[in-house]
Design an enzyme around this catalytic site. Structure first.
Site: not given
Length: 334
Positions: A199, A223, A279, A282, A305, A314
């Site tokens: 990010r 995050k 973004h 990414r 994640h 994806y």
């Protein structure tokens, strides 16, 4: 002491052992002595048994609960101060009600108005989650004894947003635009994002100590607050260390550059999905990783994640996605 003699000669006890808002008890006794003994016993019960005690109403307003949440829990969150500000704004819009009188329909009306004002479903869902967590956390800490008024309120269903990405030609156009930027950090930050899937905030906040042995260790602004090490090329590692020697600010590799990136995007005139901006770097990394045969579990770790479901967006970009369907279906050998 509420003891009175009746006309028939008996004694009436009319008391509230738990206080003014406690339950009322009326009993009749043959003698005054029995009546007094009962009053003493009842008052003792009120001190020992919660059922006898008055129900104390929580009269705190929502703003006070929010402040208490921040003192006990929110101050420890990475985005605690930012979330506190949003919660206070919500509280103001809700009229700062007495928390014990705040109901699900109050929030539903607030949410409906926010949507009418053009606020996105996703933003409203975040507001719902933040306010619900205030009540949940205070209940866990023993600061709130009533039900969570938002427990029954369901989040809005979101339509999955199409993810934007850059093709090879657009990447080159963007890099050329970044070359003309006055900001000395912006191009290298974008390169880190495209090379690692980081990010923008993760890349921009890097310290030079996080780059070593062919890896970038993302730890400060992740995050999930979990560190992850991403391999990089020898060329990129050398470029980062050289940049720090020339332009570094203390331990920091980079200075602020997000505004410069947005201006470069505008100069490049690349069509972008609304709200994606940096973004897109990414998304481009993740999409290209899968197209080149990357493993979805490796991508999950690279992107940081917590849930594989996030990364599965994806999966369809893999060259062999669902290819087994051709040979493993029950009609394949007929």
């Amino acid at each position: 002491m509420a003891i009175s003699k009746r006309k028939d000669g008996k004694w009436l006890v009319n008391i509230k052992p738990g206080g003014r808002v406690g339950k009322q008890i009326k009993r009749v006794f043959n003698t005054e002595r029995e009546a007094k003994q009962f009053v003493i016993w009842a008052n003792g019960q009120a001190l020992q048994d919660p059922d006898w005690a008055p129900i104390k109403k929580d009269t705190r307003r929502l703003s006070k609960l929010i402040e208490r949440w921040f003192e006990l829990h929110g101050c420890k969150l990475r985005d605690g101060k930012k979330r506190l500000g949003k919660l206070k704004m919500m509280c103001l819009s809700l009229g700062d009600p007495i928390a014990s009188q705040f109901k699900a329909f109050h929030f539903s009306e607030y949410r409906a108005q926010r949507l009418k004002d053009g606020i996105s479903d996703n933003t409203v869902n975040h507001e719902h989650a933040h306010l619900r967590s205030v009540f949940n956390e205070l209940r866990r800490l023993g600061e709130w004894n009533e039900e969570n008024p938002l427990e029954s309120v369901k989040a809005l269903k979101l339509q999955e947003q199409e993810m934007g990405e850059l093709n090879s030609e657009q990447i080159q156009i963007l890099m050329n635009s970044l070359d003309s930027a006055e900001n000395k950090h912006v191009k290298l930050i974008a390169t880190v994002c495209l090379s690692t899937g980081a990010r923008w905030g993760e890349a921009e906040s890097l310290n030079v100590s996080q780059v070593k042995d062919g890896l970038i260790l993302f730890a400060n602004e992740t995050k999930s607050r979990k560190a992850r090490g991403i391999p990089i090329s020898e060329e990129l590692e050398k470029a980062l260390k050289a940049h720090h020697k020339k332009h570094g600010e203390g331990a920091k590799l980079f200075g602020p550059a997000y505004s410069a990136f947005r201006r470069a995007l505008e100069r490049a005139a690349i069509p972008m999905k609304q709200g994606q901006a940096s973004h897109v770097l990414r998304h481009t990394f993740a999409s290209e990783f899968m197209r080149r045969g990357g493993n979805i579990l490796v991508l999950q770790r690279a992107l940081g994640h917590q849930s594989l479901a996030m990364t599965m967006r994806y999966a369809h970009m893999a060259p062999d996605h669902l290819i087994e369907v051709r040979t493993l279906n029950p009609m394949a050998e007929r």
